[in-house]
Scaffold this motif. Structure first.
Motif, short mmCIF file in Angstrom:
data_model
loop_
_atom_site.label_atom_id
_atom_site.label_comp_id
_atom_site.label_asym_id
_atom_site.label_seq_id
_atom_site.Cartn_x
_atom_site.Cartn_y
_atom_site.Cartn_z
N TRP A 25 71.03 27.05 68.55
CA TRP A 25 72.31 27.34 67.89
C TRP A 25 72.65 26.35 66.78
N CYS A 26 72.48 25.05 67.01
CA CYS A 26 72.90 24.08 65.97
C CYS A 26 71.73 23.49 65.20
N GLY A 27 70.51 23.64 65.72
CA GLY A 27 69.33 23.13 65.02
C GLY A 27 69.06 21.65 65.21
N MET A 28 69.90 20.96 65.99
CA MET A 28 69.68 19.54 66.22
C MET A 28 68.42 19.33 67.07
N PRO A 29 67.69 18.23 66.84
CA PRO A 29 66.49 17.96 67.64
C PRO A 29 66.84 17.85 69.12
N LEU A 30 65.97 18.40 69.96
CA LEU A 30 66.20 18.35 71.41
C LEU A 30 65.51 17.13 72.00
N ARG A 31 66.25 16.45 72.85
CA ARG A 31 65.71 15.32 73.58
C ARG A 31 66.00 15.57 75.04
N LYS A 32 66.54 14.63 75.75
CA LYS A 32 66.87 14.83 77.16
C LYS A 32 68.03 15.80 77.30
N GLY A 33 68.00 16.57 78.36
CA GLY A 33 69.12 17.44 78.68
C GLY A 33 69.08 18.82 78.06
N ALA A 34 67.96 19.21 77.45
CA ALA A 34 67.87 20.55 76.87
C ALA A 34 68.01 21.60 77.97
N VAL A 35 68.68 22.69 77.63
CA VAL A 35 68.98 23.75 78.60
C VAL A 35 68.41 25.07 78.07
N SER A 36 67.83 25.85 78.95
CA SER A 36 67.34 27.15 78.53
C SER A 36 68.51 28.01 78.07
N ALA A 37 68.40 28.59 76.88
CA ALA A 37 69.46 29.43 76.33
C ALA A 37 69.16 30.91 76.50
N GLY A 38 67.95 31.22 76.93
CA GLY A 38 67.58 32.62 77.11
C GLY A 38 66.31 32.95 76.35
N SER A 50 58.66 37.50 71.12
CA SER A 50 59.73 37.02 71.99
C SER A 50 59.34 35.72 72.66
N ILE A 51 60.32 34.82 72.79
CA ILE A 51 60.04 33.50 73.35
C ILE A 51 61.31 32.92 73.97
N GLU A 52 61.14 32.09 74.99
CA GLU A 52 62.29 31.39 75.57
C GLU A 52 62.73 30.30 74.60
N VAL A 53 64.04 30.19 74.40
CA VAL A 53 64.59 29.19 73.48
C VAL A 53 65.53 28.26 74.24
N TYR A 54 65.80 27.11 73.65
CA TYR A 54 66.56 26.06 74.32
C TYR A 54 67.75 25.61 73.48
N ALA A 55 68.75 25.06 74.17
CA ALA A 55 69.97 24.57 73.53
C ALA A 55 70.19 23.11 73.90
N CYS A 56 70.86 22.38 73.01
CA CYS A 56 71.25 21.00 73.32
C CYS A 56 72.40 21.06 74.34
N PRO A 57 72.68 19.98 75.03
CA PRO A 57 73.75 19.99 76.03
C PRO A 57 75.12 20.37 75.47
#
Length: 90
Positions: A25-38, A50-57
């Motif tokens: 959603w925001c494009g910020m680099p992911l480090r600790k705490g990334a959450v599956s967004a779907g 299709s691929i699983e994507v992740y979101a920052c906390p």
């Protein structure tokens, strides 16, 4: 779980988002705490991209209001600070 914007098409993701290195959603680099967004869906001809994507906390818990996303992240899309102090530590 709060309402979130819909996931973008898998074809609209940046390389970093597609590879799981950046928040979907925001494009910020992911480090600790990334959450599956779907799962971001998309077809390229007959190839399923299709691929699983992740979101920052911050985005994972953020309400749908765009202004709240900026306040939680503590910075604008251009990376400049908002002066409002982010909701979560980086």
């Amino acid at each position: 779980m709060p309402d979130r914007p819909p996931l973008p098409s898998a074809l609209d993701l940046t390389r970093a988002q597609f590879d799981g290195w950046a928040c979907v959603w925001c494009g910020m680099p992911l480090r600790k705490g990334a959450v599956s967004a779907g799962r971001a869906e998309g077809m390229l001809g007959e190839h399923d991209m299709s691929i699983e994507v992740y979101a920052c906390p911050a985005c994972a818990i953020a309400p749908r209001t765009p202004g709240a996303w900026v306040a939680l992240r503590g910075r604008r899309d251009d990376g400049s600070p908002t002066g409002e102090g982010g909701g979560l530590p980086s």
